[in-house]
Motif scaffolding. Structure first.
Motif, PDB file in Angstrom:
ATOM      1  N   ALA A  97       0.839  -1.207   0.000  1.00 63.39           N
ATOM      2  CA  ALA A  97       0.000   0.000   0.000  1.00 63.39           C
ATOM      3  C   ALA A  97       0.869   1.249   0.000  1.00 63.39           C
ATOM      4  N   GLY A  98       1.969   1.203   0.749  1.00 61.15           N
ATOM      5  CA  GLY A  98       2.873   2.343   0.754  1.00 61.15           C
ATOM      6  C   GLY A  98       3.505   2.582  -0.604  1.00 61.15           C
ATOM      7  N   LEU A  99       3.901   1.510  -1.283  1.00 59.28           N
ATOM      8  CA  LEU A  99       4.464   1.667  -2.626  1.00 59.28           C
ATOM      9  C   LEU A  99       3.430   2.241  -3.589  1.00 59.28           C
ATOM     10  N   VAL A 100       2.221   1.711  -3.524  1.00 55.52           N
ATOM     11  CA  VAL A 100       1.170   2.161  -4.448  1.00 55.52           C
ATOM     12  C   VAL A 100       0.832   3.634  -4.233  1.00 55.52           C
ATOM     13  N   THR A 101       0.779   4.064  -2.991  1.00 55.38           N
ATOM     14  CA  THR A 101       0.364   5.441  -2.704  1.00 55.38           C
ATOM     15  C   THR A 101       1.517   6.439  -2.699  1.00 55.38           C
ATOM     16  N   GLU A 102       2.689   6.006  -2.245  1.00 55.54           N
ATOM     17  CA  GLU A 102       3.799   6.938  -2.056  1.00 55.54           C
ATOM     18  C   GLU A 102       4.873   6.837  -3.139  1.00 55.54           C
ATOM     19  N   ARG A 103       4.879   5.762  -3.888  1.00 56.54           N
ATOM     20  CA  ARG A 103       5.900   5.576  -4.926  1.00 56.54           C
ATOM     21  C   ARG A 103       5.250   5.328  -6.283  1.00 56.54           C
ATOM     22  N   ALA A 104       4.097   5.942  -6.489  1.00 54.75           N
ATOM     23  CA  ALA A 104       3.357   5.720  -7.729  1.00 54.75           C
ATOM     24  C   ALA A 104       4.156   6.141  -8.961  1.00 54.75           C
ATOM     25  N   ALA A 105       4.846   7.278  -8.865  1.00 51.44           N
ATOM     26  CA  ALA A 105       5.618   7.757 -10.018  1.00 51.44           C
ATOM     27  C   ALA A 105       6.759   6.803 -10.340  1.00 51.44           C
ATOM     28  N   ARG A 106       7.352   6.203  -9.317  1.00 53.56           N
ATOM     29  CA  ARG A 106       8.459   5.270  -9.549  1.00 53.56           C
ATOM     30  C   ARG A 106       7.955   3.955 -10.130  1.00 53.56           C
ATOM     31  N   LEU A 107       6.840   3.456  -9.617  1.00 55.01           N
ATOM     32  CA  LEU A 107       6.236   2.267 -10.204  1.00 55.01           C
ATOM     33  C   LEU A 107       5.904   2.508 -11.667  1.00 55.01           C
ATOM     34  N   THR A 108       5.307   3.655 -11.944  1.00 54.03           N
ATOM     35  CA  THR A 108       4.924   3.988 -13.315  1.00 54.03           C
ATOM     36  C   THR A 108       6.146   4.108 -14.210  1.00 54.03           C
ATOM     37  N   ALA A 109       7.218   4.718 -13.706  1.00 54.30           N
ATOM     38  CA  ALA A 109       8.431   4.870 -14.514  1.00 54.30           C
ATOM     39  C   ALA A 109       8.993   3.513 -14.920  1.00 54.30           C
ATOM     40  N   ALA A 110       8.895   2.532 -14.038  1.00 55.33           N
ATOM     41  CA  ALA A 110       9.380   1.192 -14.384  1.00 55.33           C
ATOM     42  C   ALA A 110       8.521   0.570 -15.477  1.00 55.33           C
ATOM     43  N   VAL A 111       7.202   0.756 -15.390  1.00 52.44           N
ATOM     44  CA  VAL A 111       6.307   0.235 -16.432  1.00 52.44           C
ATOM     45  C   VAL A 111       6.574   0.948 -17.758  1.00 52.44           C
ATOM     46  N   VAL A 112       6.785   2.247 -17.705  1.00 45.26           N
ATOM     47  CA  VAL A 112       7.089   3.013 -18.916  1.00 45.26           C
ATOM     48  C   VAL A 112       8.386   2.519 -19.551  1.00 45.26           C
ATOM     49  N   ALA A 113       9.369   2.165 -18.717  1.00 43.69           N
ATOM     50  CA  ALA A 113      10.634   1.651 -19.254  1.00 43.69           C
ATOM     51  C   ALA A 113      10.415   0.360 -20.028  1.00 43.69           C
ATOM     52  N   ILE A 114       9.523  -0.494 -19.543  1.00 46.13           N
ATOM     53  CA  ILE A 114       9.178  -1.715 -20.286  1.00 46.13           C
ATOM     54  C   ILE A 114       8.558  -1.351 -21.624  1.00 46.13           C
ATOM     55  N   ALA A 115       7.629  -0.400 -21.604  1.00 45.61           N
ATOM     56  CA  ALA A 115       6.912  -0.015 -22.818  1.00 45.61           C
ATOM     57  C   ALA A 115       7.824   0.643 -23.841  1.00 45.61           C
ATOM     58  N   GLU A 116       8.784   1.432 -23.372  1.00 43.57           N
ATOM     59  CA  GLU A 116       9.632   2.196 -24.297  1.00 43.57           C
ATOM     60  C   GLU A 116      10.759   1.365 -24.902  1.00 43.57           C
ATOM     61  N   HIS A 117      11.127   0.281 -24.253  1.00 40.56           N
ATOM     62  CA  HIS A 117      12.200  -0.544 -24.812  1.00 40.56           C
ATOM     63  C   HIS A 117      11.663  -1.312 -26.021  1.00 40.56           C
ATOM     64  N   PRO A 118      12.330  -1.238 -27.160  1.00 38.42           N
ATOM     65  CA  PRO A 118      11.787  -1.871 -28.371  1.00 38.42           C
ATOM     66  C   PRO A 118      11.886  -3.387 -28.376  1.00 38.42           C
TER      67      PRO A 118
END
Length: 249
Positions: A97-118
């Motif tokens: 819950a702490g990660l989801v609420t307090e580290r949302a931008a970091r979680l999202t950045a990791a998902v974006v890194a997956i999406a951006e890698h070809p």
């Protein structure tokens, strides 16, 4: 998200002599994403196997002081989630819950890194179950994978992690002054991946509007979600009959 349709991607065990808890999602020959425990001691044979599967980027969710030199030559993108030392005790649900609420931008950045890698990205932390579990769950759900399948894949990590890390966890916890209840919770934190823990995190994300809304609110863009959906669909199409986990040698 292309409507409410959900798909089922196969999950394949990848056997590495130099790591563990490694699974590919999608086609056995070319998964669209891979999850694993740490790869710091990856051997040339292990690196060759991952490269043959298309892995061209490693996304490391650990903090900088959690690892030493890396033995492999696969490019690494550091994407630490906590911004501090990981918790050594506490409940999984509270920490998630702490990660989801307090580290949302970091979680999202990791998902974006997956999406951006070809190519194929491999995501790992230390054991590949908690930080990795959350990031992989977000990426798979954003790509349209079925929630039940995503949770089942997460839950598989415990059976792999516990035998490897039981002694390590015991040594760490012996150094802490924990009550019996606190010790039990800490052992669960270090060694288990119960389905209800991830379900609680996903329920919290649903309260924010669901995975897509959550990611878009914290740094992702619509083309990132589209990229994940297209990559997952392409990998699924390569293994339409393989809906159960199969080992990869």
């Amino acid at each position: 998200m292309g409507g409410n349709r959900q798909e089922l991607s196969a999950v394949h065990v990848i056997s590495l002599d130099d790591s563990y808890n490694t699974r590919g999602v999608g086609s056995a020959a070319r998964p669209w994403v891979v999850r694993s425990a740490a790869l710091d001691t990856l051997t040339p044979d292990g690196e060759r196997l991952l490269r043959d599967l298309g892995v061209g980027l490693v996304i490391d969710l650990r903090e900088p002081d959690e690892h030493g030199p890396r033995s492999h030559g696969i490019p690494v993108r550091s994407a630490p989630l906590y911004g501090q030392a990981p918790p050594s005790s506490g409940s999984l649900e509270t920490i998630y819950a702490g990660l989801v609420t307090e580290r949302a931008a970091r979680l999202t950045a990791a998902v974006v890194a997956i999406a951006e890698h070809p190519g194929v990205a491999l995501v790992h932390c230390t054991a590949g179950k908690d930080r990795t579990g959350l990031v992989i769950a977000l990426a798979r759900l954003a790509a349209g994978d079925d929630r039940t399948a995503v949770v089942a894949d997460y839950a598989r990590s415990g059976e792999t992690v516990r035998p490897v890390r039981s002694a390590i966890a015991a040594a760490q916890l012996d150094a802490l002054a924990l009550s019996a209840a606190e010790r039990a919770a800490a052992e669960r934190l270090h060694l288990d991946s119960p389905a209800e823990a991830l379900e609680s995190a996903l329920d919290l994300i649903d309260s924010f509007g669901g995975v897509a809304s959550y990611l878009l609110a914290h740094g992702a863009e619509s083309h990132h979600l589209t990229a994940l959906q297209q990559r997952a669909a392409g990998s699924r199409a390569a293994c339409p009959a393989a809906l159960a986990a199969e080992p990869v040698a």
